[in-house]
Structures are given as C-alpha cells and as structure tokens.
Scaffold this motif. Structure first.
Motif, short mmCIF file in Angstrom:
data_model
loop_
_atom_site.label_atom_id
_atom_site.label_comp_id
_atom_site.label_asym_id
_atom_site.label_seq_id
_atom_site.Cartn_x
_atom_site.Cartn_y
_atom_site.Cartn_z
N GLY A 96 -0.03 -7.65 -3.92
CA GLY A 96 -0.20 -9.04 -3.49
C GLY A 96 -0.09 -9.36 -2.12
N MET A 97 0.97 -8.60 -1.66
CA MET A 97 1.25 -9.04 -0.18
C MET A 97 0.38 -8.44 0.89
SD MET A 97 5.53 -8.93 -0.36
CE MET A 97 5.74 -9.27 1.60
N GLN A 138 4.79 0.47 -0.14
CA GLN A 138 3.88 1.31 0.85
C GLN A 138 2.59 0.69 1.35
OE1 GLN A 138 5.11 3.80 2.18
NE2 GLN A 138 3.52 4.65 3.65
N PRO A 139 1.59 0.13 0.35
CA PRO A 139 0.77 -0.80 0.68
C PRO A 139 0.92 -1.82 1.91
CG PRO A 139 0.73 -0.61 -1.84
CD PRO A 139 2.05 -0.04 -1.03
N THR A 145 3.27 -1.41 9.66
CA THR A 145 3.44 -0.20 10.66
C THR A 145 2.05 0.14 11.38
OG1 THR A 145 3.05 1.52 9.01
CG2 THR A 145 5.44 0.68 9.49
N GLY A 146 0.96 -0.01 10.72
CA GLY A 146 -0.24 0.04 11.34
C GLY A 146 -0.88 -1.24 12.40
N PHE A 385 7.73 7.16 3.60
CA PHE A 385 7.91 5.67 2.60
C PHE A 385 8.83 5.08 3.30
CE2 PHE A 385 6.18 8.18 -1.23
CZ PHE A 385 5.23 7.53 -1.22
N ILE A 386 9.69 5.64 4.50
CA ILE A 386 10.90 4.87 4.93
C ILE A 386 10.52 4.83 6.42
CG2 ILE A 386 12.43 5.62 3.31
CD1 ILE A 386 13.57 7.49 5.59
#
Length: 418
Positions: A96-97, A138-139, A145-146, A385-386
């Motif tokens: 959702g985020m 991750q999503p 991070t992008g 993932f981190i």
C-alpha cells in the motif's frame, strides 16, 4: 487540564520543536501543495509528529496518513508471539505504501527508537523478523532508494533513547540534553533555520562538485585496523545535502546531514576495515565490527558485541555482503564535535565516514533516473533487501582518491578534507 493541553514534555524547548517541524516540511520534504504524505512514527514521538502534520497541512498537503509503532507492542510480539509468526511481515501494508509512492505521495519517518529495545530478546527471532520485514518492505524501499519521491528522516528525543545516550542523568535532564543535541545538529537552534540549511546545502554541493570533477576510480582508506580499497561504480555520481527526486522535488532526505556519498562497485572492494562507532540495528547494538573483503564480498566478519545478529544480517541475501554506499564526513562535523555517541545511525553516520551494506542508491549514477535495474547492476550497483550504514571514519583515518592509472589524490587526512 485535558491530557493533550500541553502536547510536549517540559524538558523540550517548544519553539525549537516547532522550528524542527517546519524545517522537516519546508526543507526536508519540500512538500508540495496537494501532495499526500505517508509518515511513520512511534507513539512516543507524538509531540513532534503532531507539529509536522500541522505544518504539512499549512503547506497545502493533500492527505497525511500516519502509521504508528510502540515499543511495548513490539516487545509483546517477542515475548508472547507464536514462533511461526517471526517469518512474516505486513506485506500488504508496504504494498500500500509503494502504491502511494507510485501516486507521488511523500515519505517521512520520525525516529527516536530505543537502541537496545530487543537486546534481551532471542537473536534468532530478531533476525527472522528483520529478514521478513526487509523482504516485505522491498516494493516501498525501491521507490525510496530509487529516489522516485521526496522523502525525509528526522529524530525525536524519546526517553529510552535519551537514557542510553546520557545514562547518568535524570529522565528530564537526559531528554533535555538529547533534545538540545538534536536541535543543534538539525540547525534549528538559531532564528533562521531555513537560511542555515540553504548555506549548509551550498557547502555540501561544493564538495560533491569537487569529487565529481575528479571522477575517481576508487577510494583507499587507511587507519587503525583499516586498509580498504573501495572501487567506485562506473558512471557513479556524488551527492550530498539537497537532491532532486525523480518527481522533480528537491528535498533533504536526512535531517541532520553532513555527508557526501556515492555508489561503490559491488565487485571491486578489497581489504579489511574496522568500525569506529557501535551500530544500533533494529534494537541490537553491534560493536567493534571488523570485516575482510575479497572481490567486493565480505569473506570474514567479527564483532565484539552483536556477532550473531551481524552474521544473520550478512546472510540476508547475496547482496548483503557487498556495499551499496560509501560516504565521506569530516571528523570535525558538528555531530562529531559534540562528542556525543548517539547510538542512532541517522546521527552517528553524520559524525563519521561510513559504508553501507546492501542496496545501492540508483540516484548516485550519472543519469541514474533513466537507468534500468539491469543497467545499474552492469555498472556495479548492488541489490539487496537491506541497506545498513556503519561507521569507519575517525581522526586517525586517511583517504586517497585513486585514479584509473593508479595515481592518487589526497581526499582526507586525519579525518579532515585534505
């Protein structure tokens, strides 16, 4: 008097708290009229969070959605939760985020966590919960991070954190001291904090311009317990201070910030390095870290404290043993000069040069906003993932920029810009 008549503790200066909330909205996020905001906060940080929401709506925010956590609720899970539950996380929430971020919502985290919250809990459960959470997040993390959107992290002086930083003080004195330290580091202890941030951002921009002009092939760190060569990704770009997200909004992702940073080459890190400050990670303190890299990968790792958690972090996925960020901070930065060990990465990383295990920032490439994930990987960008920063700088560390022909240029000497 109703319980919310005074919505800040007596130990915290209300004028500076108000300024911090305004700086978060106007400098940290540069929230735009009509833009939604998704924020996470602990219940203990309500006084600051309420002020931020006020300033967000005054700035014309569309919809502000707060998501709260609480230390006692977190601990209840570890004390009474069924074992199978530690391999799960609220993926639906993060999806959702991520959807909100795809629709251009801004992101804010109000931090003030107890650094030792989970120190007495089963490290295996802590590790499993962290891993499940990292995978589920991750999503949403990819949007951050992008640098798809404007985002920001800010801190609030919660009591448990304040008592760890100032253990010999009474509750009120500890909170007051931590509040003052946060206000000073966040540049709101003056009458024109927005002007102060403008000046500071310009100084950081000069550093990134110099580093980008040199376009080093690698950085060589030397100091006690450290002889490390960090290859830099092909087409890397240095950033620092205010940056423009893909949605066109210029924001300051971290308040405070003293760093300039870029993307290392995931395959080209060699040598050994020792931490210079403890790392507070998800309620566990990891101290005296020492690791050895071969061809970009950590092949040996030790820690005097928190070794179990460190090993499990490194086993999260293939990218967890490789670097996603290298950052330069002068030892004389205001946060370092304060002499305070904050046990909080947001602050401690701005007192010291640091590296980060895991996911790289795709923004730290020339034209990074147009690169695909495959192109980023081909240039040496790491995927994981981190993303965990830890401190390797001090007044005893020298850094050289290494050119492709092997010649070197002094970058830092004894922790200061050369």
């Amino acid at each position: 008097m109703t319980s919310h008549a005074r919505d800040f503790p007596a130990a915290i200066d209300p004028v500076k708290l108000e300024r911090l909330a305004e700086v978060v909205v106007k400098v940290g996020l540069q929230l735009q009229p009509g833009q939604d905001l998704v924020l996470t906060s602990s219940i203990a940080a309500l006084p600051l969070t309420r002020k931020i929401v006020e300033h967000a709506y005054k700035a014309g925010a569309g919809l502000v959605t707060p998501i709260f956590n609480d230390d006692e609720i977190t601990l209840a899970r570890f004390r009474y939760g069924a074992d199978a539950g530690f391999d799960r996380a609220a993926g639906w929430l993060y999806e959702g985020m991520a959807k909100a971020f795809s629709n251009n919502a801004a992101r804010l985290a109000v931090r003030g966590d107890d650094p030792s919250l989970l120190s007495a809990q089963d490290p295996a459960k802590v590790s499993r919960a962290n891993k499940a959470n990292s995978i589920a997040y991750q999503p949403a993390l990819e949007k951050i991070t992008g640098f798809d959107i404007n985002w920001n992290i800010v801190a609030y002086p919660e009591l448990a954190w304040a008592k760890q930083v100032f253990p010999g003080e009474t509750d009120d004195v500890a909170v007051a001291k931590l509040a003052d330290a946060i206000f000073a580091a966040s540049r709101v202890d003056n009458d024109d904090p927005i002007g102060a941030w403008k000046t500071h951002n310009a100084a950081l921009a000069e550093r990134t311009k110099w580093l980008n002009g040199h376009n080093f092939h690698a950085l060589h760190f030397r100091g006690p317990g450290t002889d490390l060569t960090v290859g830099l990704a092909d087409g890397h770009e240095w950033m620092g201070g205010a940056s423009t997200a893909k949605n066109g909004i210029t924001c300051n992702p971290n308040i405070p910030t003293e760093e300039v940073f870029t993307t290392p080459h995931a395959q080209r890190v060699t040598g050994h390095v020792s931490s210079t400050k403890p790392l507070s990670y998800q309620g566990t303190l990891i101290d005296e870290i020492s690791v050895r890299f071969e061809e970009g990968r950590i092949v040996e790792a030790k820690a005097a404290k928190g070794q179990d958690v460190l090993q499990k972090v490194l086993d999260t996925d293939e990218g967890a043993r490789r670097l996603g960020e290298v950052a330069l901070v002068p030892h004389s930065s205001p946060i370092s000069a304060s002499g305070i060990l904050f046990y909080n990465t947001l602050f401690d990383e701005n007192a010291s040069c640091h590296i980060a295990l895991g996911q790289c920032y795709s923004k730290c490439f020339v034209g990074g906003d147009k690169l695909s994930q495959d192109e980023i990987a081909a240039r040496g960008g790491n995927k994981s993932f981190i993303h965990i920063d830890w401190m390797i700088g001090s007044d005893k560390v020298d850094i050289d920029g290494v050119n492709k022909d092997g010649s070197t240029v002094p970058v830092m000497r004894k922790g200061e810009w050369a």
